[in-house]
Design a protein around this motif. Structure first.
Motif, PDB file in Angstrom:
ATOM      1  N   ASP A   1      19.392 -28.295 -34.203  1.00 45.86           N
ATOM      2  CA  ASP A   1      18.446 -28.968 -35.568  1.00 45.86           C
ATOM      3  C   ASP A   1      17.037 -28.472 -35.405  1.00 45.86           C
ATOM      4  O   ASP A   1      15.919 -29.188 -34.681  1.00 45.86           O
ATOM      5  CB  ASP A   1      18.506 -30.105 -35.419  1.00 45.86           C
ATOM      6  N   LEU A   2      16.209 -27.316 -36.239  1.00 43.19           N
ATOM      7  CA  LEU A   2      15.025 -27.169 -36.388  1.00 43.19           C
ATOM      8  C   LEU A   2      14.304 -27.655 -36.470  1.00 43.19           C
ATOM      9  O   LEU A   2      12.622 -27.527 -36.399  1.00 43.19           O
ATOM     10  CB  LEU A   2      14.762 -25.199 -36.958  1.00 43.19           C
ATOM     11  N   LEU A   3      14.090 -29.314 -37.103  1.00 40.52           N
ATOM     12  CA  LEU A   3      12.987 -29.969 -37.080  1.00 40.52           C
ATOM     13  C   LEU A   3      13.090 -30.828 -35.641  1.00 40.52           C
ATOM     14  O   LEU A   3      12.352 -31.897 -35.655  1.00 40.52           O
ATOM     15  CB  LEU A   3      14.223 -30.984 -37.898  1.00 40.52           C
ATOM     16  N   LYS A   4      13.676 -30.996 -34.284  1.00 46.14           N
ATOM     17  CA  LYS A   4      14.074 -31.205 -33.473  1.00 46.14           C
ATOM     18  C   LYS A   4      13.110 -29.802 -32.231  1.00 46.14           C
ATOM     19  O   LYS A   4      14.385 -29.183 -31.972  1.00 46.14           O
ATOM     20  CB  LYS A   4      14.868 -32.028 -33.097  1.00 46.14           C
ATOM     21  N   LEU A   5      12.674 -30.540 -31.677  1.00 42.16           N
ATOM     22  CA  LEU A   5      12.363 -28.936 -30.548  1.00 42.16           C
ATOM     23  C   LEU A   5      13.289 -29.432 -29.389  1.00 42.16           C
ATOM     24  O   LEU A   5      13.590 -28.510 -28.790  1.00 42.16           O
ATOM     25  CB  LEU A   5      10.760 -29.215 -29.676  1.00 42.16           C
ATOM     26  N   SER A   6      13.260 -31.237 -29.107  1.00 36.73           N
ATOM     27  CA  SER A   6      14.443 -30.676 -28.343  1.00 36.73           C
ATOM     28  C   SER A   6      15.516 -30.401 -28.811  1.00 36.73           C
ATOM     29  O   SER A   6      16.277 -30.216 -27.445  1.00 36.73           O
ATOM     30  CB  SER A   6      14.668 -32.413 -28.137  1.00 36.73           C
ATOM     31  N   SER A   7      16.139 -29.779 -29.838  1.00 31.67           N
ATOM     32  CA  SER A   7      17.347 -29.398 -29.965  1.00 31.67           C
ATOM     33  C   SER A   7      17.818 -28.169 -29.870  1.00 31.67           C
ATOM     34  O   SER A   7      18.596 -27.549 -29.555  1.00 31.67           O
ATOM     35  CB  SER A   7      17.845 -30.138 -32.096  1.00 31.67           C
ATOM     36  N   VAL A   8      16.461 -27.371 -30.268  1.00 35.11           N
ATOM     37  CA  VAL A   8      15.874 -26.264 -30.242  1.00 35.11           C
ATOM     38  C   VAL A   8      16.586 -25.820 -28.373  1.00 35.11           C
ATOM     39  O   VAL A   8      17.071 -24.553 -27.959  1.00 35.11           O
ATOM     40  CB  VAL A   8      14.440 -25.768 -30.661  1.00 35.11           C
ATOM     41  N   GLU A   9      15.702 -26.136 -27.929  1.00 37.43           N
ATOM     42  CA  GLU A   9      15.906 -26.380 -26.332  1.00 37.43           C
ATOM     43  C   GLU A   9      17.133 -26.534 -25.674  1.00 37.43           C
ATOM     44  O   GLU A   9      18.129 -25.588 -25.289  1.00 37.43           O
ATOM     45  CB  GLU A   9      15.018 -27.480 -25.230  1.00 37.43           C
ATOM     46  N   ALA A  10      17.794 -27.874 -26.811  1.00 40.02           N
ATOM     47  CA  ALA A  10      19.393 -27.820 -26.044  1.00 40.02           C
ATOM     48  C   ALA A  10      20.202 -26.303 -26.400  1.00 40.02           C
ATOM     49  O   ALA A  10      21.356 -26.287 -26.137  1.00 40.02           O
ATOM     50  CB  ALA A  10      20.196 -28.998 -26.989  1.00 40.02           C
ATOM     51  N   PHE A  11      19.743 -25.884 -27.392  1.00 44.09           N
ATOM     52  CA  PHE A  11      20.663 -24.825 -27.812  1.00 44.09           C
ATOM     53  C   PHE A  11      20.175 -24.068 -27.016  1.00 44.09           C
ATOM     54  O   PHE A  11      21.554 -22.908 -26.783  1.00 44.09           O
ATOM     55  CB  PHE A  11      20.369 -23.852 -29.493  1.00 44.09           C
ATOM     56  N   ALA A  12      18.689 -23.225 -26.438  1.00 45.03           N
ATOM     57  CA  ALA A  12      18.502 -22.370 -26.093  1.00 45.03           C
ATOM     58  C   ALA A  12      18.862 -22.621 -25.105  1.00 45.03           C
ATOM     59  O   ALA A  12      19.611 -21.320 -23.554  1.00 45.03           O
ATOM     60  CB  ALA A  12      16.943 -21.786 -25.637  1.00 45.03           C
ATOM     61  N   ARG A  13      19.505 -23.827 -24.557  1.00 45.77           N
ATOM     62  CA  ARG A  13      19.981 -23.515 -22.914  1.00 45.77           C
ATOM     63  C   ARG A  13      21.814 -23.547 -22.693  1.00 45.77           C
ATOM     64  O   ARG A  13      22.173 -23.050 -21.649  1.00 45.77           O
ATOM     65  CB  ARG A  13      20.391 -25.259 -22.881  1.00 45.77           C
ATOM     66  N   ARG A  14      22.588 -23.894 -24.086  1.00 45.02           N
ATOM     67  CA  ARG A  14      23.931 -23.796 -24.046  1.00 45.02           C
ATOM     68  C   ARG A  14      23.761 -21.904 -24.436  1.00 45.02           C
ATOM     69  O   ARG A  14      25.184 -21.173 -23.815  1.00 45.02           O
ATOM     70  CB  ARG A  14      23.949 -24.358 -25.528  1.00 45.02           C
ATOM     71  N   VAL A  15      22.728 -21.081 -24.851  1.00 44.62           N
ATOM     72  CA  VAL A  15      23.487 -19.624 -24.830  1.00 44.62           C
ATOM     73  C   VAL A  15      23.326 -19.751 -23.487  1.00 44.62           C
ATOM     74  O   VAL A  15      23.542 -18.138 -22.897  1.00 44.62           O
ATOM     75  CB  VAL A  15      21.401 -19.023 -25.898  1.00 44.62           C
ATOM     76  N   LYS A  16      22.628 -19.737 -22.892  1.00 45.57           N
ATOM     77  CA  LYS A  16      22.085 -19.101 -21.201  1.00 45.57           C
ATOM     78  C   LYS A  16      23.620 -19.920 -21.256  1.00 45.57           C
ATOM     79  O   LYS A  16      23.767 -18.638 -19.541  1.00 45.57           O
ATOM     80  CB  LYS A  16      21.046 -19.495 -20.487  1.00 45.57           C
ATOM     81  N   GLU A  17      24.051 -21.160 -20.890  1.00 42.20           N
ATOM     82  CA  GLU A  17      25.284 -20.507 -20.044  1.00 42.20           C
ATOM     83  C   GLU A  17      26.711 -20.324 -20.459  1.00 42.20           C
ATOM     84  O   GLU A  17      27.268 -19.907 -19.435  1.00 42.20           O
ATOM     85  CB  GLU A  17      25.249 -22.441 -20.145  1.00 42.20           C
ATOM     86  N   ALA A  18      26.462 -19.560 -21.838  1.00 40.27           N
ATOM     87  CA  ALA A  18      27.787 -18.944 -22.323  1.00 40.27           C
ATOM     88  C   ALA A  18      27.205 -17.941 -21.201  1.00 40.27           C
ATOM     89  O   ALA A  18      28.448 -17.252 -21.918  1.00 40.27           O
ATOM     90  CB  ALA A  18      27.364 -19.012 -23.807  1.00 40.27           C
ATOM     91  N   LEU A  19      26.345 -17.179 -21.156  1.00 42.05           N
ATOM     92  CA  LEU A  19      25.660 -15.924 -20.368  1.00 42.05           C
ATOM     93  C   LEU A  19      26.468 -15.709 -19.597  1.00 42.05           C
ATOM     94  O   LEU A  19      26.352 -16.576 -18.344  1.00 42.05           O
ATOM     95  CB  LEU A  19      24.736 -14.952 -21.174  1.00 42.05           C
ATOM     96  N   LYS A  20      26.671 -14.071 -18.891  1.00 45.19           N
ATOM     97  CA  LYS A  20      26.521 -14.636 -16.880  1.00 45.19           C
ATOM     98  C   LYS A  20      25.626 -14.161 -16.631  1.00 45.19           C
ATOM     99  O   LYS A  20      24.829 -13.176 -17.124  1.00 45.19           O
ATOM    100  CB  LYS A  20      27.981 -13.519 -17.264  1.00 45.19           C
ATOM    101  N   GLU A  21      25.009 -13.733 -14.992  1.00 46.94           N
ATOM    102  CA  GLU A  21      23.631 -13.859 -14.972  1.00 46.94           C
ATOM    103  C   GLU A  21      23.164 -12.083 -15.416  1.00 46.94           C
ATOM    104  O   GLU A  21      22.055 -12.045 -15.401  1.00 46.94           O
ATOM    105  CB  GLU A  21      24.079 -14.655 -13.750  1.00 46.94           C
ATOM    106  N   GLU A  22      24.071 -11.421 -15.281  1.00 52.38           N
ATOM    107  CA  GLU A  22      23.558 -10.257 -15.083  1.00 52.38           C
ATOM    108  C   GLU A  22      23.406  -9.763 -17.238  1.00 52.38           C
ATOM    109  O   GLU A  22      23.487  -8.660 -17.313  1.00 52.38           O
ATOM    110  CB  GLU A  22      24.602  -9.260 -14.364  1.00 52.38           C
ATOM    111  N   GLU A  23      24.025 -11.085 -17.908  1.00 54.33           N
ATOM    112  CA  GLU A  23      24.371 -10.602 -19.393  1.00 54.33           C
ATOM    113  C   GLU A  23      23.120 -10.609 -20.098  1.00 54.33           C
ATOM    114  O   GLU A  23      22.287 -12.010 -19.730  1.00 54.33           O
ATOM    115  CB  GLU A  23      25.283 -11.053 -19.954  1.00 54.33           C
ATOM    116  N   GLY A  24      23.096 -10.282 -21.575  1.00 56.66           N
ATOM    117  CA  GLY A  24      21.876 -10.472 -21.977  1.00 56.66           C
ATOM    118  C   GLY A  24      21.215 -11.155 -23.132  1.00 56.66           C
ATOM    119  O   GLY A  24      22.883 -11.170 -23.442  1.00 56.66           O
ATOM    120  N   VAL A  25      20.615 -10.925 -24.707  1.00 58.17           N
ATOM    121  CA  VAL A  25      21.258 -11.807 -25.610  1.00 58.17           C
ATOM    122  C   VAL A  25      20.692 -10.274 -26.583  1.00 58.17           C
ATOM    123  O   VAL A  25      19.290  -8.908 -26.575  1.00 58.17           O
ATOM    124  CB  VAL A  25      20.178 -12.736 -26.372  1.00 58.17           C
ATOM    125  N   ASP A  26      21.694  -9.393 -27.012  1.00 54.47           N
ATOM    126  CA  ASP A  26      21.526  -7.871 -28.033  1.00 54.47           C
ATOM    127  C   ASP A  26      20.749  -8.175 -29.258  1.00 54.47           C
ATOM    128  O   ASP A  26      20.250  -7.354 -29.520  1.00 54.47           O
ATOM    129  CB  ASP A  26      22.191  -7.196 -27.628  1.00 54.47           C
TER     130      ASP A  26
END
Length: 358
Positions: free
Chosen positions: A71-96
């Protein structure tokens, strides 16, 4: 495994653009499997989202799709989304590819308190939340990963309405208004798109100054054109929506949803081999020049990609019109850039605002 992170792809143009990308992957020869992490605001998936997820499950050797709430109306939701993205990636992986397509258009002025000041919802959704998301995912864009793209890409869906903002003085009353400021939905949306271009230019310069061992990041802005039938008009009164859907959609300047989506989809490379396509080649060539302009793609999806000379001269493929053209052409130490620093809050500042609104 290359990774695409996208916002605003759960309906309308964004969903069509994402579906087009999925179709390209499915139809292409076997290569690296793509991981798609797509944001959606609702608490449940629509039929269109479910159908796209089903198509992806039918081709597990080529791609996977995970829908994540945001929910882009909530900065806290942006934080939670970013955390989930990071959790979905392995340590050596990035966002292309980070594809930012979400936007809001309100008929009436609605504000959100951030840091003790009132910001319009357009400012928050169309700019601040997007800027914050890039801040948190920037290290993943510069991180090279096995089977990933040689150059990662940050894409912003923009709008040619930005040209209606002629002066920097017009931004604050539309994005961070006082109690006496009044503005139209169109002017607030246009101002938010100027702010978004400012952010895009900021990130272009930021990534250009990254360490030599960091993966290069290309920044692209793209306009789908005037598409009167998108969900962006959901806040428009019924009569206005009917006018846009059945009258304005027939006008020669209007763009269909399929064409608008095609304009967006062409900014997303489908595989590492796409690094040789015209857009990737253009971005790579521009990166070799001093202070390259920000690429702004507009016009038909079938039109040739602009050349380096066309972008640098402003003839095609660059930001034209309004105050944005003047500002983005200036160096970052220019006085005009100092006047818009309030639009580029630090990650720490945005984090404090997110915590205060919990």
């Amino acid at each position: 495994m290359p990774t695409l992170v996208c916002t605003g792809c759960s309906s309308s143009l964004g969903l069509l653009a994402l579906s087009s990308f999925v179709s390209r992957i499915i139809a292409s020869p076997p290569s690296a499997q793509w991981r798609i992490l797509a944001a959606y605001r609702s608490t449940s998936l629509t039929a269109g989202q479910e159908e796209l997820a089903k198509r992806c499950r039918e081709h597990p050797d080529k791609l996977s799709l995970d829908w994540m709430t945001l929910d882009l109306l909530k900065l806290s939701s942006v934080e939670a989304f970013a955390r989930r993205v990071k959790e979905a990636l392995k340590e050596e992986e990035g966002v292309d590819v980070l594809f930012i397509n979400a936007a809001m258009y309100n008929m009436g002025a609605r504000t959100v308190d951030l840091g003790g000041a009132a910001w319009t919802q357009e400012a928050l959704v169309n700019h601040l939340s997007q800027h914050y998301l890039v801040q948190m995912l920037a290290p993943l864009l510069t991180r090279a990963s096995a089977n990933g793209l040689p150059r990662s890409r940050l894409v912003f869906t923009s709008s040619q309405l930005h040209t209606s903002i002629k002066s920097l003085d017009e931004l604050a009353p539309r994005l961070k208004p006082s109690t006496t400021d009044h503005s139209s939905g169109k002017s607030r949306y246009a101002a938010s798109k100027v702010a978004q271009l400012i952010s895009a230019r900021y990130w272009q310069r930021h990534f250009a100054a990254a360490k030599a061992d960091a993966r290069p990041v290309d920044v692209v802005t793209v306009s789908p054109g005037f598409v009167p039938t998108t969900g962006l008009t959901r806040d428009v009164p019924l009569l206005g929506r009917l006018l846009m859907r059945y009258i304005l959609s027939l006008m020669p300047f209007a763009v269909s949803e399929s064409e608008g989506a095609a304009r967006l989809a062409r900014t997303i490379p489908a595989s590492p081999s796409d690094s040789d396509d015209a857009l990737s080649s253009l971005l790579a060539e521009l990166s070799k020049t001093d202070n390259p302009p920000l690429v702004f793609l507009a016009g038909p999806s079938t039109a040739p990609v602009p050349t380096v000379d066309e972008v640098r001269s402003g003839a095609r493929g660059a930001v034209r019109g309004g105050v944005a053209e003047d500002l983005l052409a200036r160096t970052e130490d220019d006085e005009m850039w100092k006047q818009v620093e309030w639009l580029l809050p630090s990650e720490d500042t945005l984090r404090s605002w997110a915590g205060a609104t919990e």
